[in-house]
Design an enzyme around this catalytic site. Structure first.
Site, PDB file in Angstrom:
ATOM      1  CG  HIS A 171      -2.155  -0.798   1.008  1.00 54.24           C
ATOM      2  ND1 HIS A 171      -3.361  -0.238   0.699  1.00 54.24           N
ATOM      3  CD2 HIS A 171      -2.343  -2.133   0.996  1.00 54.24           C
ATOM      4  CE1 HIS A 171      -4.243  -1.182   0.527  1.00 54.24           C
ATOM      5  NE2 HIS A 171      -3.650  -2.352   0.702  1.00 54.24           N
ATOM      6  N   PRO A 172       0.371   2.291  -0.664  1.00 56.70           N
ATOM      7  CG  PRO A 172      -0.951   3.855  -1.819  1.00 56.70           C
ATOM      8  CD  PRO A 172      -0.866   2.380  -1.450  1.00 56.70           C
TER       9      PRO A 172
ATOM     10  CB  SER B 130      -3.977   4.540  -4.473  1.00 53.15           C
ATOM     11  OG  SER B 130      -4.003   3.310  -3.812  1.00 53.15           O
TER      12      SER B 130
ATOM     13  CD  GLU C  59      -9.422   3.823  -3.038  1.00 51.47           C
ATOM     14  OE1 GLU C  59     -10.140   2.893  -3.439  1.00 51.47           O
ATOM     15  OE2 GLU C  59      -8.299   3.639  -2.530  1.00 51.47           O
ATOM     16  CD  GLN C  60      -3.146   8.803  -1.177  1.00 48.18           C
ATOM     17  OE1 GLN C  60      -2.558   9.870  -1.025  1.00 48.18           O
ATOM     18  NE2 GLN C  60      -2.520   7.631  -1.174  1.00 48.18           N
TER      19      GLN C  60
ATOM     20  CG  PHE D  30      -1.848   5.481   8.667  1.00 46.98           C
ATOM     21  CD1 PHE D  30      -2.176   5.091   9.951  1.00 46.98           C
ATOM     22  CD2 PHE D  30      -2.772   6.198   7.927  1.00 46.98           C
ATOM     23  CE1 PHE D  30      -3.412   5.414  10.500  1.00 46.98           C
ATOM     24  CE2 PHE D  30      -4.009   6.534   8.459  1.00 46.98           C
ATOM     25  CZ  PHE D  30      -4.326   6.138   9.753  1.00 46.98           C
TER      26      PHE D  30
ATOM     27  CB  VAL E 206      -8.931   8.069   2.545  1.00 48.45           C
ATOM     28  CG1 VAL E 206      -7.564   7.885   3.161  1.00 48.45           C
ATOM     29  CG2 VAL E 206      -8.932   7.713   1.078  1.00 48.45           C
TER      30      VAL E 206
END
Length: 167
Positions: free
Chosen positions: A65-66, A82, A85-86, A117, A121
């Site tokens: 995961h990033p 990702s 989502e971010q 982490f 999100v």
């Protein structure tokens, strides 16, 4: 759901491989469990693969995961999922001070737990909520945090699965 059950193995993996960050092996293993009654059954199958994968494979999944709001990873290229989502919570448009705080917390978190982490999100609210979660979870013991991170991956996968179904 029946059309998903009719896909070839290769097409099934291609269609659902995006559910897990750089970890299509999970979908490949779940494919052998077909047919799935519905979306919830497919999700349960994916969850079962992760649960039975063992701690080393689970750690590799978490490490795939990033980091959230990480400039280097943004420049290197996040997966489409990702990045979307971010961006949905504004992590693609942070001030320098916000980037610095995320970097500080990401660094502390990864040093403590050995993986980035992870938080769904899309269910977290905004930037302040994400930062608060990062700060709070830094206080967890390693086993609790490992379990929490896996549970967050599961939430991410469920939402991505619903997105694929609706596409």
């Amino acid at each position: 759901m029946s059309d998903f059950n009719q896909l070839t193995r290769k097409a099934f993996i291609e269609r659902f491989g995006l559910l897990f960050e750089h970890s299509p092996w999970i979908v490949a293993q779940a494919e052998t469990m077909r047919p799935f009654k519905d979306l919830a059954a497919l999700h349960a199958g994916l969850t079962k693969v992760v649960a039975h994968a063992g701690p080393e494979a689970q750690l590799a999944l978490l490490r795939a995961h990033p980091k959230l709001a990480d400039k280097a990873q943004v420049k290197a290229g996040l997966t489409k999922e990702s990045a979307s989502e971010q961006a949905s919570v504004g992590l693609n448009a942070l001030t320098e001070a916000e980037f610095a705080r995320f970097h500080e917390l990401n660094t502390a978190y990864e040093a403590r737990f050995g993986f980035p982490f992870i938080l769904c999100v899309r269910l977290a609210g905004g930037k302040a909520d994400i930062l608060a979660a990062m700060e709070a979870r830094l206080g967890n013991d390693p086993q609790t945090e490992f379990s929490t991170a896996l549970a967050e991956v599961d939430k991410i996968v469920w939402l991505r699965l619903k997105d694929v179904e609706g596409a």
